[in-house]
Design a protein around this motif. Structure first.
Motif, short mmCIF file in Angstrom:
data_model
loop_
_atom_site.label_atom_id
_atom_site.label_comp_id
_atom_site.label_asym_id
_atom_site.label_seq_id
_atom_site.Cartn_x
_atom_site.Cartn_y
_atom_site.Cartn_z
N HIS A 98 4.86 0.23 0.01
CA HIS A 98 5.66 -0.82 0.62
C HIS A 98 4.87 -2.11 0.74
N HIS B 259 0.51 5.07 1.77
CA HIS B 259 -0.29 5.70 2.80
C HIS B 259 -1.23 6.71 2.14
N HIS C 68 0.83 -1.21 0.00
CA HIS C 68 0.00 0.00 0.00
C HIS C 68 0.86 1.25 0.00
N GLU D 39 7.18 5.16 7.81
CA GLU D 39 6.87 4.03 8.67
C GLU D 39 8.16 3.30 9.03
N TYR E 27 9.59 -0.42 10.24
CA TYR E 27 9.31 -1.86 10.36
C TYR E 27 10.48 -2.50 11.09
FE LIG Z 1 2.28 1.35 5.80
#
Ligand SMILES: [Fe+2]
Length: 191
Positions: A145, A99, A97, A106, A108
């Motif tokens: 991502h 954002h 997706h 983001e 991770y």
């Molecule tokens: Fe995300």
């Protein structure tokens, strides 16, 4: 003192996880994506149909969402758990997706497993960063991502992002990513 009218004053809280299992206890929402939800995402659609039929439409990945309000200033977090396997020889992956608010990044942090974070911009730039336990990938604002599992166990990550970010699955479903990841003769191939 300045106050921000659209950021609620909420009560501090704490939450329990099982990080080795990739489980957030008492999530606001637990989303299970099954193999049938991935129609159209893999090169070999017949192999996906065979997987759905042979294994009663198995779970493909799960996300655990927190209960933080989606307001500027708040911070959302989630657990992403992507099961191992291939569709044909293409590694299991998430839909991916952007954002909805593009100018949000983001983090991770990988807790378990082996894989890649595949990223792309709307202009076609792409990047792939390895994900493995103790490794963190920073997804900058504007980058779509998707995580990809290249290993033999669940790929589990803890994710943190601005609460207003939102998800845009539609654009990436149309565009796809410029690279895919396969396992051939035991080796990871990006093409
Ligand atoms: Fe995300």
């Amino acid at each position: 003192m300045q106050t921000n009218k659209i950021t609620s004053l909420i009560q501090p809280f704490a939450q329990q996880f099982d990080l080795s299992e990739g489980v957030m206890c008492d999530p606001r929402e637990r989303i299970v994506r099954r193999a049938s939800d991935m129609r159209g995402y893999y090169v070999d659609g017949d192999a996906l149909e065979a997987l759905i039929a042979a294994r009663q439409d198995p779970p493909h990945y799960e996300t655990f969402e927190c209960a933080v309000p989606e307001e500027p200033g708040q911070v959302k977090y989630c657990i992403s758990k992507l099961y191992p396997g291939t569709v044909g020889d293409e590694c299991f992956m998430t839909k991916g997706h952007y954002h909805a608010v593009l100018a949000t990044g983001e983090v991770y942090l990988c807790l378990r497993g082996q894989g890649l974070m595949m990223m792309k911009t709307a202009a076609g730039r792409w990047a792939a960063e390895p994900l493995s336990r103790n490794r963190m990938v920073y997804v900058p604002p504007h980058w779509a991502h998707r995580s990809i599992n290249t290993g033999n166990e669940p790929l589990i990550s803890f994710c943190v992002y601005p609460a207003e970010a939102g998800h845009n699955y539609g654009d990436i479903a149309t565009e796809g990513f410029p690279r895919r990841v396969f396992i051939r003769q035991g080796k990871e191939v990006i093409e």
